[in-house]
Design a protein around this motif. Structure first.
Motif, short mmCIF file in Angstrom:
data_model
loop_
_atom_site.label_atom_id
_atom_site.label_comp_id
_atom_site.label_asym_id
_atom_site.label_seq_id
_atom_site.Cartn_x
_atom_site.Cartn_y
_atom_site.Cartn_z
N UNK A 1 41.90 -40.16 33.88
CA UNK A 1 42.17 -41.23 34.84
C UNK A 1 43.41 -42.03 34.44
N UNK A 2 43.59 -42.22 33.13
CA UNK A 2 44.77 -42.94 32.65
C UNK A 2 46.05 -42.18 32.97
N UNK A 3 46.04 -40.86 32.81
CA UNK A 3 47.22 -40.07 33.14
C UNK A 3 47.59 -40.24 34.62
N UNK A 4 46.59 -40.18 35.48
CA UNK A 4 46.85 -40.35 36.91
C UNK A 4 47.40 -41.73 37.21
N UNK A 5 46.88 -42.73 36.50
CA UNK A 5 47.35 -44.10 36.70
C UNK A 5 48.81 -44.26 36.30
N UNK A 6 49.18 -43.68 35.15
CA UNK A 6 50.54 -43.83 34.63
C UNK A 6 51.52 -42.90 35.31
N UNK A 7 51.17 -41.61 35.38
CA UNK A 7 52.11 -40.60 35.88
C UNK A 7 52.17 -40.54 37.38
N UNK A 8 51.00 -40.47 37.99
CA UNK A 8 50.95 -40.30 39.45
C UNK A 8 50.83 -41.61 40.20
N UNK A 9 50.57 -42.70 39.45
CA UNK A 9 50.39 -44.03 40.04
C UNK A 9 49.32 -44.00 41.13
N UNK A 10 48.22 -43.33 40.80
CA UNK A 10 47.11 -43.21 41.73
C UNK A 10 45.85 -43.79 41.12
N UNK A 11 45.06 -44.45 41.95
CA UNK A 11 43.75 -44.93 41.53
C UNK A 11 42.69 -44.06 42.20
N UNK A 12 41.59 -43.86 41.50
CA UNK A 12 40.51 -43.05 42.04
C UNK A 12 39.21 -43.82 41.95
N UNK B 1 47.12 -41.71 23.61
CA UNK B 1 48.56 -41.94 23.50
C UNK B 1 49.30 -41.07 24.50
N UNK B 2 48.89 -39.82 24.60
CA UNK B 2 49.50 -38.94 25.60
C UNK B 2 49.33 -39.51 27.00
N UNK B 3 48.13 -39.99 27.30
CA UNK B 3 47.87 -40.55 28.62
C UNK B 3 48.72 -41.79 28.88
N UNK B 4 48.85 -42.68 27.89
CA UNK B 4 49.69 -43.86 28.03
C UNK B 4 51.13 -43.47 28.35
N UNK B 5 51.55 -42.33 27.84
CA UNK B 5 52.93 -41.86 28.04
C UNK B 5 53.06 -40.98 29.28
N UNK C 1 36.93 -43.17 40.11
CA UNK C 1 36.51 -43.16 38.71
C UNK C 1 37.27 -44.17 37.86
N UNK C 2 38.24 -44.85 38.43
CA UNK C 2 39.00 -45.85 37.69
C UNK C 2 38.08 -47.00 37.28
N UNK C 3 38.15 -47.36 36.01
CA UNK C 3 37.38 -48.52 35.53
C UNK C 3 38.35 -49.61 35.09
N UNK C 4 38.91 -49.48 33.88
CA UNK C 4 39.82 -50.51 33.37
C UNK C 4 41.22 -49.98 33.08
N UNK C 5 41.52 -48.76 33.51
CA UNK C 5 42.80 -48.14 33.16
C UNK C 5 44.00 -48.96 33.64
N UNK C 6 43.99 -49.35 34.91
CA UNK C 6 45.12 -50.09 35.46
C UNK C 6 45.26 -51.45 34.80
N UNK C 7 44.15 -52.16 34.62
CA UNK C 7 44.20 -53.48 34.01
C UNK C 7 44.66 -53.41 32.56
N UNK C 8 44.26 -52.37 31.85
CA UNK C 8 44.71 -52.22 30.46
C UNK C 8 46.22 -52.03 30.40
N UNK C 9 46.76 -51.16 31.24
CA UNK C 9 48.21 -50.94 31.23
C UNK C 9 48.95 -52.22 31.61
N UNK D 1 35.77 -60.96 23.07
CA UNK D 1 37.00 -60.29 23.45
C UNK D 1 36.67 -59.15 24.40
N UNK D 2 37.50 -58.97 25.38
CA UNK D 2 37.24 -57.93 26.37
C UNK D 2 37.32 -56.53 25.75
N UNK D 3 36.47 -55.65 26.21
CA UNK D 3 36.59 -54.23 25.89
C UNK D 3 37.01 -53.50 27.15
N UNK D 4 38.06 -52.70 27.03
CA UNK D 4 38.58 -51.92 28.15
C UNK D 4 37.95 -50.53 28.10
#
Length: 255
Positions: A219-230, A55-59, A232-240, A210-213
């Motif tokens: 990695x999620x924090x970087x995706x949401x806060x910094x808008x960066x992909x690395x 939840x923290x990472x999503x935010x 190590x990114x797997x499904x973080x961007x697609x989930x958001x 059903x898909x599992x993310x």
């Protein structure tokens, strides 16, 4: 990740819940401060799955940031906790739901005890094992037409464990070249095993595929806060993206 040996028919968690009355629905909405015009995400799963951290990472927050949900090895959430999204452009509210399968909340009461039928979307989070309670959650969400997202957390830790199990010794790898060589195959193994196991569990429960993310909090924090992909990114961007699209489509339906 092992399948629970109990069968669905014998497991109390797989009982269907009764339809709540209008009074019960209104009472549940009051408890979680449900507001029309906002989209309400509930994060469920067993104790220790990492709900608060995700939840923290999503935010866009790290666990030690001000306003972050409290985290810990011991279950830190006794009641549903409400966390508005700090981004004023996101009309989202995130809810940390107490862990299922604990002595305080028997698994078969989990859905009704927390009034989960009032949420707009439910994220079913698991760490090591996809449980019967998770499957029961999917069944009851389908009954109430609530969108669900299956998410496996802590992918970075699981991939590191696979690398270690292959015989990797950091003391013998000063330049990390061996670790880097082992990372990609370990990552693919982890992804394949996770998706295959969830697919099998859903089939065993007579539930549609059903898909599992697969995500990691950092990695999620970087995706949401910094808008960066690395790398190590797997499904973080697609989930958001999928969560936001779900919220947008559901809000349009309510108009």
């Amino acid at each position: 990740m092992k399948q629970d040996p109990q069968t669905l028919e014998k497991h109390s968690a797989f009982q269907l819940v009764s339809i709540p009355s209008d009074e019960e629905i209104q009472s549940a909405k009051l408890r979680v401060q449900y507001q029309e015009g906002l989209f309400h995400f509930a994060m469920t799963g067993v104790s220790g799955a990492g709900k608060s951290s995700l939840i923290n990472a999503f935010r866009g927050l790290r666990n030690r940031d001000q306003g972050a949900a409290p985290t810990g090895v011991v279950e830190t959430t006794a009641d549903i906790t409400r966390f508005p999204d700090p981004n004023p452009h996101n009309p989202f509210v995130w809810y940390d739901v107490p862990g299922s399968g604990t002595l305080n909340t028997p698994d078969w009461q989990y859905f009704t005890a927390h009034g989960l039928y009032v949420f707009d979307c439910i994220i079913i989070l698991f760490d090591s094992r996809f449980t019967m309670t998770d499957l029961a959650m999917l069944v009851n969400c389908r009954r109430f037409n609530i969108p669900t997202y299956i998410v496996r957390s802590k992918s970075d830790s699981h991939i590191r464990n696979i690398i270690k199990e292959s015989g990797y010794d950091s003391d013998e790898d000063e330049d990390h070249s061996r670790r880097d060589a082992l990372y990609s195959p370990a990552r693919e193994q982890y992804i394949a095993e996770t998706r295959a196991t969830v697919k099998h569990n859903l089939q065993e429960a007579n539930l549609p595929d059903q898909r599992v993310y697969i995500v990691a909090n950092s990695t999620m924090v970087s995706t949401v806060k910094d808008q960066k992909l690395s790398e190590k990114t797997i499904d973080e961007l697609e989930l958001m993206r999928d969560l936001f699209r779900e919220a947008q489509s559901r809000r349009c339906l309510k108009r």
